[in-house]
Scaffold this active site. Structure first.
Site, PDB file in Angstrom:
ATOM      1  N   ASP A 121     -17.351   7.639  -1.500  1.00  0.00           N
ATOM      2  CA  ASP A 121     -16.129   7.373  -0.922  1.00  0.00           C
ATOM      3  C   ASP A 121     -16.022   8.732  -0.058  1.00  0.00           C
ATOM      4  O   ASP A 121     -16.524   9.644  -0.406  1.00  0.00           O
ATOM      5  CB  ASP A 121     -14.923   6.810  -1.811  1.00  0.00           C
ATOM      6  CG  ASP A 121     -13.812   6.640  -0.971  1.00  0.00           C
ATOM      7  OD1 ASP A 121     -13.547   6.353   0.366  1.00  0.00           O
ATOM      8  OD2 ASP A 121     -12.558   6.538  -1.383  1.00  0.00           O
ATOM      9  N   ARG A 177     -13.657  -8.649   1.162  1.00  0.00           N
ATOM     10  CA  ARG A 177     -12.066  -8.573   1.104  1.00  0.00           C
ATOM     11  C   ARG A 177     -11.351  -9.569   1.437  1.00  0.00           C
ATOM     12  O   ARG A 177     -10.480 -10.147   0.695  1.00  0.00           O
ATOM     13  CB  ARG A 177     -11.864  -7.307   1.876  1.00  0.00           C
ATOM     14  CG  ARG A 177     -12.293  -6.038   1.577  1.00  0.00           C
ATOM     15  CD  ARG A 177     -11.919  -5.451   0.206  1.00  0.00           C
ATOM     16  NE  ARG A 177     -10.317  -5.483   0.202  1.00  0.00           N
ATOM     17  CZ  ARG A 177      -9.622  -4.360   0.746  1.00  0.00           C
ATOM     18  NH1 ARG A 177     -10.162  -3.132   1.160  1.00  0.00           N
ATOM     19  NH2 ARG A 177      -8.118  -4.196   0.657  1.00  0.00           N
ATOM     20  N   CYS A 231     -16.305   1.680   0.188  1.00  0.00           N
ATOM     21  CA  CYS A 231     -15.052   0.721   0.732  1.00  0.00           C
ATOM     22  C   CYS A 231     -14.807   0.914   2.012  1.00  0.00           C
ATOM     23  O   CYS A 231     -14.244   0.061   2.654  1.00  0.00           O
ATOM     24  CB  CYS A 231     -13.959   1.183  -0.088  1.00  0.00           C
ATOM     25  SG  CYS A 231     -13.425   2.716  -0.080  1.00  0.00           S
ATOM     26  N   GLN A 271     -10.243  -3.776  -3.732  1.00  0.00           N
ATOM     27  CA  GLN A 271     -11.363  -3.203  -3.282  1.00  0.00           C
ATOM     28  C   GLN A 271     -12.296  -3.479  -4.088  1.00  0.00           C
ATOM     29  O   GLN A 271     -13.530  -4.043  -3.986  1.00  0.00           O
ATOM     30  CB  GLN A 271     -11.372  -1.817  -3.051  1.00  0.00           C
ATOM     31  CG  GLN A 271     -12.862  -1.292  -2.559  1.00  0.00           C
ATOM     32  CD  GLN A 271     -13.000  -1.921  -1.144  1.00  0.00           C
ATOM     33  OE1 GLN A 271     -12.349  -1.784  -0.126  1.00  0.00           O
ATOM     34  NE2 GLN A 271     -14.332  -2.354  -0.969  1.00  0.00           N
ATOM     35  N   ARG A 298       0.795  -1.280  -0.002  1.00  0.00           N
ATOM     36  CA  ARG A 298      -0.021  -0.076   0.046  1.00  0.00           C
ATOM     37  C   ARG A 298       0.927   1.138   0.045  1.00  0.00           C
ATOM     38  O   ARG A 298       1.724   1.370   0.936  1.00  0.00           O
ATOM     39  CB  ARG A 298      -1.055   0.138   1.095  1.00  0.00           C
ATOM     40  CG  ARG A 298      -1.673   1.314   1.502  1.00  0.00           C
ATOM     41  CD  ARG A 298      -2.930   1.168   2.415  1.00  0.00           C
ATOM     42  NE  ARG A 298      -3.865   0.846   1.893  1.00  0.00           N
ATOM     43  CZ  ARG A 298      -5.005   0.661   2.332  1.00  0.00           C
ATOM     44  NH1 ARG A 298      -5.259   1.477   3.598  1.00  0.00           N
ATOM     45  NH2 ARG A 298      -6.145   0.081   1.686  1.00  0.00           N
ATOM     46  N   HIS A 345      -7.149   0.902  -6.441  1.00  0.00           N
ATOM     47  CA  HIS A 345      -7.464  -0.190  -5.583  1.00  0.00           C
ATOM     48  C   HIS A 345      -8.201  -1.181  -6.054  1.00  0.00           C
ATOM     49  O   HIS A 345      -9.211  -1.729  -5.594  1.00  0.00           O
ATOM     50  CB  HIS A 345      -8.352   0.548  -4.378  1.00  0.00           C
ATOM     51  CG  HIS A 345      -8.143  -0.025  -3.099  1.00  0.00           C
ATOM     52  ND1 HIS A 345      -7.433  -1.255  -2.801  1.00  0.00           N
ATOM     53  CD2 HIS A 345      -8.669   0.318  -1.949  1.00  0.00           C
ATOM     54  CE1 HIS A 345      -7.491  -1.434  -1.544  1.00  0.00           C
ATOM     55  NE2 HIS A 345      -8.361  -0.610  -0.810  1.00  0.00           N
TER      56      HIS A 345
HETATM   57  N1  NVA Z   1     -10.037   6.627  -1.668  1.00  0.00           N
HETATM   58  C1  NVA Z   1      -9.804   6.400  -0.139  1.00  0.00           C
HETATM   59  C2  NVA Z   1      -9.821   4.728   0.104  1.00  0.00           C
HETATM   60  C3  NVA Z   1      -9.410   4.145   1.553  1.00  0.00           C
HETATM   61  C4  NVA Z   1      -9.752   2.667   1.544  1.00  0.00           C
HETATM   62  C5  NVA Z   1      -8.282   6.723   0.217  1.00  0.00           C
HETATM   63  O1  NVA Z   1      -7.329   6.451  -0.792  1.00  0.00           O
HETATM   64  O2  NVA Z   1      -7.721   7.199   1.288  1.00  0.00           O
HETATM   65  N1   CP Z   2     -11.327  -0.156   2.295  1.00  0.00           N
HETATM   66  C1   CP Z   2      -9.992  -0.392   2.650  1.00  0.00           C
HETATM   67  O1   CP Z   2      -9.039  -0.451   1.883  1.00  0.00           O
HETATM   68  O2   CP Z   2      -9.832   0.028   4.012  1.00  0.00           O
HETATM   69  P1   CP Z   2      -8.812   0.216   4.898  1.00  0.00           P
HETATM   70  O3   CP Z   2      -8.046   1.388   4.505  1.00  0.00           O
HETATM   71  O4   CP Z   2      -9.064   0.184   6.401  1.00  0.00           O
HETATM   72  O5   CP Z   2      -7.645  -0.924   4.576  1.00  0.00           O
END
Ligand code: NVA
Ligand code: CP
Length: 305
Positions: free
Chosen positions: A219, A287, A259, A133, A103, A130
């Site tokens: 989101d 997930r 998500c 997801q 990540r 992502h």
């Molecule tokens: N769009 C959000 C998703 C988190 C799971 C982010 O990138 O922070």
């Molecule tokens: N949806 C998702 O990826 O959640 P986290 O940021 O908690 O991993």
């Protein structure tokens, strides 16, 4: 050369059908309390440059259930946080571990890691995509409503990593993504694919996007890494909240997806997130099941049993 999962376009529809079938099998087996541990002795390295709840827990629990070990690496506690080149880290971790989840910020970091890793690399979220997801999201919709082909997904909010991955999936699964975002936040397509109007429409009017939709999704308006734009974004996205009134415009049996983590009262009203059309908790649970199928596929190929 290892196979990686860096963008949704990396797999074919037929491979996704296999992953969904395996996800169903693995989920059912777990429900029955059956032990299935084909990955004893295998290690998953999980490198996090951003925070996580679901991604960390789903990968760690899933790898454990498959008999393997998951190693949590917060980049700031490793030499990566002190400037060790990503290429070197990838070469080393790829030799010691069987599979890697990363990540990070820019997609180019994940792509570079994969180019230097002899172990398969899974994108666990970048600024741009992502895919894990979306894998879980489509599995969840199919589980609850049947085929997603020909359906309409209304996205109300930011054209971010999650909506951009929905767009990649729209072409593969032949559904339409209708995105409603404020002016100045339109989707930038980064993969060079021409998404025609059969798969993608963009508007600034949330009502137009949601009208008759089968899925309404949103989101946060401030994704990780964009905190400096927080004040401006909160103002710009004020009219892009999924409310109960907006949901009424969707198809009668439409579902609400997010998500998570969610901010009640900001991008979605509590009565929608916690209401009867919301499938966000199944989405989160899935997930784990879908990523178990993904890890199995990347390490063992197509398991059929
Ligand atoms: N769009 C959000 C998703 C988190 C799971 C982010 O990138 O922070
Ligand atoms: N949806 C998702 O990826 O959640 P986290 O940021 O908690 O991993």
């Amino acid at each position: 050369m290892a196979r990686h999962f860096l963008q949704f376009t990396d797999f074919t529809r037929e491979e996704y059908e296999h992953l969904f079938a395996r996800s169903r099998v693995l989920k059912e087996r777990l429900r029955r309390g059956e032990v299935y541990q084909p990955l004893v002795g295998k290690t998953l390295a999980m490198i996090f440059e951003k925070s996580s709840t679901r991604t960390r827990v789903s990968f760690e629990a899933g790898m454990n259930q498959l008999g393997g070990h998951a190693m949590f690496l917060a980049s700031k506690d490793t030499q990566l946080g002190r400037g060790e080149p990503i290429e070197d880290v990838a070469r080393v971790i790829g030799r010691m571990c069987d599979i890697v989840m990363l990540r990070t910020y820019e997609q180019t970091i994940a792509d570079t890691f994969a180019a230097y890793s002899q172990a398969p690399v899974i994108n666990g979220l970048t600024n741009e995509y992502h895919p894990c997801q979306t894998l879980a999201d489509i599995f969840t919709f199919i589980e609850q409503r049947g085929s997603i082909e020909g359906r309409t997904v209304a996205w109300v909010g930011d054209s971010n990593n999650i909506s951009r991955t929905w767009l990649q999936a729209a072409r593969i699964f032949d559904f339409k993504l209708r995105l409603a975002c404020p002016k100045g936040y339109e989707m930038k397509v980064l993969d060079g694919i021409d998404y025609g109007s059969a798969h993608f429409e963009q508007t600034h009017d949330p009502r137009e996007a949601v009208e008759g939709a089968d899925i309404v999704a949103t989101d946060v308006c401030v994704s990780m890494g964009y905190e400096r734009e927080s004040l401006q974004r909160r103002v710009d996205f004020l009219a892009y909240k999924v409310s109960a009134d907006l949901m009424k415009l969707a198809s009668k049996d439409a579902v609400f997806m997010h998500c998570l983590p969610a901010h009640r009262g900001e991008e979605v009203d509590p009565e929608v997130l916690d209401g009867p059309q919301s499938i966000v908790w199944d989405e989160a649970e899935n997930r784990m099941h879908t990523q178990k199928a993904l890890i199995e596929f990347l390490l063992l190929g197509k398991v059929v049993e």
